[in-house]
Design a protein around this motif. Structure first.
Motif: not given
Length: 159
Positions: A35-43, A45-62
């Motif tokens: 349910n999270y929407s906004g900019k953030g960083i997700a780390t 368990p395997n060490g991968d990292v996503y830095d960007g926007y989420f919309v309702v918990g999904c990676r989303e945006g330009q």
């Protein structure tokens, strides 16, 4: 409660998401990030990292960056990285993917696959420029062999 749109850091482990807001003295552990929407960083368990926007918990945006830490160079620096557009948790739109030991792709993505016009520059300096479908060379394109200077211009099928 978490505030929508705040910048956060998220660590996902065993389906538990730990949110820590930057420059904001608040953290919480929740069962899901859906349910999270906004900019953030997700780390992950395997060490991968996503830095960007989420919309309702999904990676989303330009403009989101995903770094694959399971492929680490000898100097300790992660090399496989995608920078570009996302839609519903998948690479979608224009983006650049680096592949350790393979090369770099710049172009269009659809549902997580190279699709449409794109250029792959391989580590041996060969270059493919043309159409892609389902992650493979498909349609009109040009492949230039760096070492010999020879090139093939024509139709590609299934890679």
């Amino acid at each position: 409660k978490m505030k929508k749109g705040k910048y956060f850091h998220l660590t996902i482990a065993h389906s538990i998401c730990s949110f820590t807001y930057h420059n904001y003295p608040y953290s919480d552990v929740v069962a899901t990030s859906r349910n999270y929407s906004g900019k953030g960083i997700a780390t992950y368990p395997n060490g991968d990292v996503y830095d960007g926007y989420f919309v309702v918990g999904c990676r989303e945006g330009q403009s989101g960056t995903y770094t694959y830490n399971k492929y680490v160079h000898a100097d300790g620096e992660a090399k496989d990285t995608y920078k570009g557009a996302w839609k519903n948790n998948a690479k979608h739109g224009i983006g650049r993917q680096t592949y350790l030991g393979v090369g770099e792709y710049n172009g269009y993505w659809e549902n997580g696959n190279r699709c449409g016009e794109g250029v792959m520059i391989y580590t041996n300096k060969d270059v493919y420029s043309g159409q892609w479908k389902n992650g493979k060379k498909e349609g009109r394109g040009t492949y230039v062999f760096h070492e010999t200077g020879q090139k093939y211009v024509g139709q590609f099928k299934n890679g």
